[in-house]
Design a protein around this motif. Sequence first.
Motif, PDB file in Angstrom:
ATOM      1  N   ASN C   3       0.851  -1.184   0.000  1.00 44.60           N
ATOM      2  CA  ASN C   3       0.000   0.000   0.000  1.00 44.60           C
ATOM      3  C   ASN C   3       0.892   1.241   0.000  1.00 44.60           C
ATOM      4  O   ASN C   3       1.325   1.728   1.027  1.00 44.60           O
ATOM      5  N   TYR C   5       0.310   4.204  -0.604  1.00 41.03           N
ATOM      6  CA  TYR C   5      -0.229   5.393   0.049  1.00 41.03           C
ATOM      7  C   TYR C   5       0.129   5.418   1.526  1.00 41.03           C
ATOM      8  O   TYR C   5       0.672   6.393   2.030  1.00 41.03           O
ATOM      9  N   LEU C   6      -0.138   4.283   2.197  1.00 39.41           N
ATOM     10  CA  LEU C   6       0.093   4.281   3.638  1.00 39.41           C
ATOM     11  C   LEU C   6       1.566   4.346   3.975  1.00 39.41           C
ATOM     12  O   LEU C   6       1.972   5.013   4.923  1.00 39.41           O
ATOM     13  N   LEU C   9       2.700   7.825   3.398  1.00 37.88           N
ATOM     14  CA  LEU C   9       2.103   8.662   4.442  1.00 37.88           C
ATOM     15  C   LEU C   9       2.907   8.554   5.732  1.00 37.88           C
ATOM     16  O   LEU C   9       3.237   9.561   6.369  1.00 37.88           O
ATOM     17  N   GLN C  92      -9.359  20.069   6.258  1.00 26.01           N
ATOM     18  CA  GLN C  92      -8.317  19.042   6.210  1.00 26.01           C
ATOM     19  C   GLN C  92      -8.792  17.904   5.318  1.00 26.01           C
ATOM     20  O   GLN C  92      -9.981  17.689   5.164  1.00 26.01           O
ATOM     21  N   GLY C  93      -7.840  17.192   4.763  1.00 21.16           N
ATOM     22  CA  GLY C  93      -8.216  16.057   3.944  1.00 21.16           C
ATOM     23  C   GLY C  93      -7.051  15.117   3.845  1.00 21.16           C
ATOM     24  O   GLY C  93      -6.004  15.356   4.471  1.00 21.16           O
ATOM     25  N   PRO C  94      -7.200  14.057   3.070  1.00 21.01           N
ATOM     26  CA  PRO C  94      -6.086  13.119   2.929  1.00 21.01           C
ATOM     27  C   PRO C  94      -4.872  13.788   2.288  1.00 21.01           C
ATOM     28  O   PRO C  94      -3.775  13.261   2.359  1.00 21.01           O
ATOM     29  N   TRP C  95      -5.105  14.952   1.674  1.00 17.39           N
ATOM     30  CA  TRP C  95      -4.000  15.654   1.005  1.00 17.39           C
ATOM     31  C   TRP C  95      -3.132  16.427   1.995  1.00 17.39           C
ATOM     32  O   TRP C  95      -2.028  16.822   1.669  1.00 17.39           O
ATOM     33  N   MET C 149      -4.233   8.210  -4.243  1.00 20.44           N
ATOM     34  CA  MET C 149      -5.568   8.151  -3.663  1.00 20.44           C
ATOM     35  C   MET C 149      -6.566   7.575  -4.671  1.00 20.44           C
ATOM     36  O   MET C 149      -7.410   6.754  -4.335  1.00 20.44           O
ATOM     37  N   PHE C 150      -6.452   8.025  -5.896  1.00 21.64           N
ATOM     38  CA  PHE C 150      -7.437   7.623  -6.898  1.00 21.64           C
ATOM     39  C   PHE C 150      -7.303   6.149  -7.265  1.00 21.64           C
ATOM     40  O   PHE C 150      -8.277   5.443  -7.393  1.00 21.64           O
ATOM     41  N   THR C 151      -6.065   5.746  -7.497  1.00 24.01           N
ATOM     42  CA  THR C 151      -5.901   4.347  -7.821  1.00 24.01           C
ATOM     43  C   THR C 151      -4.778   3.752  -7.001  1.00 24.01           C
ATOM     44  O   THR C 151      -3.604   4.064  -7.208  1.00 24.01           O
ATOM     45  N   PRO C 152      -5.131   2.959  -6.033  1.00 27.42           N
ATOM     46  CA  PRO C 152      -4.112   2.399  -5.145  1.00 27.42           C
ATOM     47  C   PRO C 152      -3.107   1.523  -5.907  1.00 27.42           C
ATOM     48  O   PRO C 152      -2.019   1.263  -5.414  1.00 27.42           O
ATOM     49  N   ARG C 153      -3.469   1.048  -7.101  1.00 29.19           N
ATOM     50  CA  ARG C 153      -2.517   0.234  -7.857  1.00 29.19           C
ATOM     51  C   ARG C 153      -1.783   1.150  -8.827  1.00 29.19           C
ATOM     52  O   ARG C 153      -2.236   1.402  -9.936  1.00 29.19           O
ATOM     53  N   GLU C 157       1.884   4.669 -16.149  1.00 29.52           N
ATOM     54  CA  GLU C 157       0.921   5.381 -16.995  1.00 29.52           C
ATOM     55  C   GLU C 157       0.032   6.303 -16.168  1.00 29.52           C
ATOM     56  O   GLU C 157      -0.218   7.442 -16.549  1.00 29.52           O
ATOM     57  N   VAL C 158      -0.435   5.758 -15.042  1.00 31.31           N
ATOM     58  CA  VAL C 158      -1.317   6.574 -14.195  1.00 31.31           C
ATOM     59  C   VAL C 158      -0.592   7.833 -13.744  1.00 31.31           C
ATOM     60  O   VAL C 158      -1.105   8.951 -13.856  1.00 31.31           O
TER      61      VAL C 158
END
Lengths: 653, 295, 204
Positions: C3, C5-6, C9, C92-95, C149-153, C157-158
């Motif tokens: 993951n 993201y985590l 983070l 506040q947000g994940p950003w 955030m949008f696509t964890p994978r 390309e993304v």
Amino acid sequence: MALFAIENLTFTYPGSITPALVGINLDVNDGEFLVLCGQSGCGKSTLLRHLKGALTPHGARNGSISFKNVPLDEVSFRAQTSAIGYVLQNPENQIVTDKVWHELAFGLESLGYENAIIRLRVAEMASFFGIQDWYHKSVYELSGGQKQLLNLASVMTLQPDVLILDEPTSQLDPIAAADFLATIHKINNEIGTTIILSEHRLEEVLPGASRVIVMNQGQIACEGSPAHIGHELKRTDDPMLYAMPTPMRTYLALEDNVESVCPVTVRDGRDYLQKYQPAVSVESAIPVQPATSMKAGIPQTTTSTGEPISTLKHGICDASDCHDVYAEHESLNRGDIHDGYDCSDSRDIYAEHDRSDSRDIYAEHDRFGGNDSRDISEHAERGSSDDMHNGHDRRQSHDSPIVTLKNIWFRYEKNASDILRGLHLTVYRGEMYCIVGGNGTGKTTALGVLSGLYRPYRGKAQMLGVDITKSKIASLPQGSIAVLPQDPQTLFTRNTIKEDLMDMTKSKERIDDIAELTEITDLLEMHPYDVSGGEQQRAALAKVLLTEPKLLLMDEPTKGMDSFFKRKLAEILRNLRANGMTVILVSHDLEFCAMYADRCALFFDGSIVTENVPREFFSGNSFYTTAANRMSRHIFEDAITVEDVIEKCQTII
Amino acid sequence: MRDTFSSCNPIVNFIYFTCVLVITMCVKHPVILGISFASAMIYSIYLNGMKAIKFNIFFLLPLMLIAAIINPAFNHEGMTILTYIRDNPITYESIYYGIAAAVMIGSVILWFSCYNAIMTSDKFIYLFGKMIPALSLVISMALRFIPRYKIQIKRITNAQRGIGRDISAGNLIGRIKSGVSILSIMITWALENGVDTADAMRARGYGLKGRTSYSNFRFDVRDWTLTVVLMVLFIMVVIAIRAHFISIVYFPAFVMNDFDGIVFILYAAYAALCLLPLLLDIREDIVWRSLRLKI
Amino acid sequence: MPNYYLISLLLIVLAIAAFAMAFERRKPQARDLVIVAVLVAIAVASRAAFFMVPQVKPMIAIIIIAGVSLGAQSGFLVGALAGFLSNFIFGQGPWTPWQMFALGIIGFLAGILFRRSPLKTKRLPVCIFGGFSTLVLYGLIVDTSSAMMFTPRLSKEVLLTTYLAGLPFNAIHAVSTMIFLLILAKPMIEKLSRVKKKYGLVES
């Protein structure tokens, strides 16, 4: 017991040649209420800052200060923090945190107290000061007065032995200031905390003070109880006499017994004036009272041509003198035009009377005013001879309204409530028009409409002959209207005052002229934030004047100014108006308006309730009037300044 | 809207948000995400009212759509092919995955909108005041300054207009220039007046050793109970996931755990965790109603 | 599948915490705190001065100036706190952690590069740094976080698509930062050094 003992303290700021404090010797006793006064820049703040180690300025120092018989340098930071409380001038700047409760706890947190103890102390203070209603609020929601009260409370939570306050009310309106000072008295009376306070508002402070110290140029000029300090000032011909409360100045001008007890409050002043009571009949025999002309059946205070009666103003030591001469001149010219119950007759006599009288008055002032009043009379003379020259032009200009507001309605947002409600206002060229009134009545908003900042949604507004409700304010010639903001710091951009002025004009000559007019020539090379508040105000005025406005709008120009700067300001304004500039100012300073305005207006609930020449205006009000009027209204109908009262009393004798 | 949960100790608030956010972000399980999304949605509407509904339609929905589209567009894993777009396979699995990602991002943002309503700055300062005393004071001071500076910017703008410098007129460059000069006046003012603030801090003993951090918050029995309940529920869900009672695999093929009684209880546990604040409010309502009836 | 993201983070939170602890350990004086708080508040409130040109945000310019005149550590803190506090206003947000980190790093690098360098007084290098850091550091960090955030994978390309999609916005942001630095940097650095003298903050 002496709380503070200052011995032979001399202090010089780095980079300065002249010392800021010279040979100060002062003992402060436990439980005292000490008032420190003196002209701006006399060293009051410097002295006060020496009484708290954390705030002591850097520089060369001689002499000693001890606190409870221990040299202050040897008293630990911790002990000083709790024992010596200090409140600074600007209420906004000293608040550190964003919440009221946190601010109250701040000092106790520093001292390392436990939560439970802080909670108790904060609860005590909040209850004592009546803060509990806004305990959970954010600081930005508070009014200026509440902010300063919060500063005081957050110092008091430390339970100090002595409370030092450096001009704490200079940024507050009169009501908030009176509240604040009442709280200080309460602290002194009920808790017994020693108070050392520097103030300009002596009328409210002196009655409760135990001792007054007058400073001049870094030295203690004299000291004494409020009831006796006046004699000392009179004896030494100290200019601080002018800053003393109205009853004191009146008494001192009329009495010579140096041992006598001087009245300090309006009530004492009233009692003192009783002795002039029997003379009322004599007084009413004087033919030139405007009140008499009222009785004679002149109901209006403006003539049929709409010309303000400002020209009728009594000869006191101010601008009106040139008007008086002018009035005579004019009435001679115009006597034939007026008819019916014209006041030109009385005006003639009035002006005549003034002219003959004015010398005496000046002589009187010279007695304790020294050079100052001589200066003024000189100015007045110069002014009057100018007037003789272009009296004709002035008359024409006097007749033309420069501002006409008719039935102006304004609110900030569509769904908000109306701030201005049917405001009518006419101001004539060359006039000084003062708007007074409480907070939140819409005075400042009215100034915003006049400056073109806000556009009314209903009504007609003619400014300098242009209808600004139809066309944009921008269609007025560039810079024809200028505003001096309440906070002069909103105008400074550059590193020196000179550079700031150069932003407005390229001409070096004009800068020099303006600098001379506003008396900032010596300050031109300084950083605008390194000069004092009063000097900043004058520098801001210089910058505003470089736009060459025909109409100058001023928001609280005397806020935080001492009596000397006020007179200087009045003089500057008079010079400018002699050149045809019109001034509209919004103020809480009734004394200033009474002295220098051509007309005053009372603003209430979004419009002007009443307007009149100062004499009629203030003698017509019972509460909202000058101290001189409140003190003398049971004897004289229309004395509104100290000079009026003195003069009338002397006539009786 | 009066919310009971926000009156709890900030530590409880913080634990709650940490639990739901961690689970929402780590577990891409459809049911878990569904519970997250629904609870967060209800709670945010409960807290923020109409504002939340508008926000959800105009900001959240498009964002979720983008997330739902991006995944299948870039991710071609999975074995059940729906169609080809420009030679790239679009699979059912990646569509499911995209929807899960969309629901996840939606839930996270919704949880944050609840967080913003509940975790006010003073709660944050309370939480971290002991750990980072100086910085939390800086935060408190900055929060004091920001509204003040905004007012000052307005004052400066008006004062500049008062001497004939109108800033709302003119082209882009002109506007930026006058904005910069306003900002410049404000910066000088802010920095110079800050000296007084520092003096006021020193005058009240800032810098002494052993500074404490005061707060109005208390940790009472209710807070203890809530903490215990929160932790129990959270641990239940974590164990459920670690022990694969709750599991999900998207690629290469979509495989979810079976549904039975134990799993139902675990789902219910997570739902209880998410809905805890609302349950508190409902309980409060009932108490008040019965109190009123007794009168 | 890790993951991302985590993990990122966690790293970011650790980095911010490290700076925070270093600041705390220094036992900063009242004046240090005030100057940081003032700069943070200016960075956040500065938007209000440009209410008539809403797309323009001077925040990064002010953070860079803070780094240049106060040094790397204060630069990081001003940046991170400005990011944090502006999110108190806008939500506040994940950003939030990513913004805090990106802004902090910009302030940090500004301090490292210019604090003691003779380039400090030159406008151009600071401007170039401002443009570059806005476009690359801030743009890439924040865009990467939203991609995650949008696509964890994550895939190349993304990421590439996200960067491309964000490019116009980042470019405008970069240009406006450069313009601000061009006009603001010199006078503001002067103001700060004057105030530093007034506060008695010695150049360490």
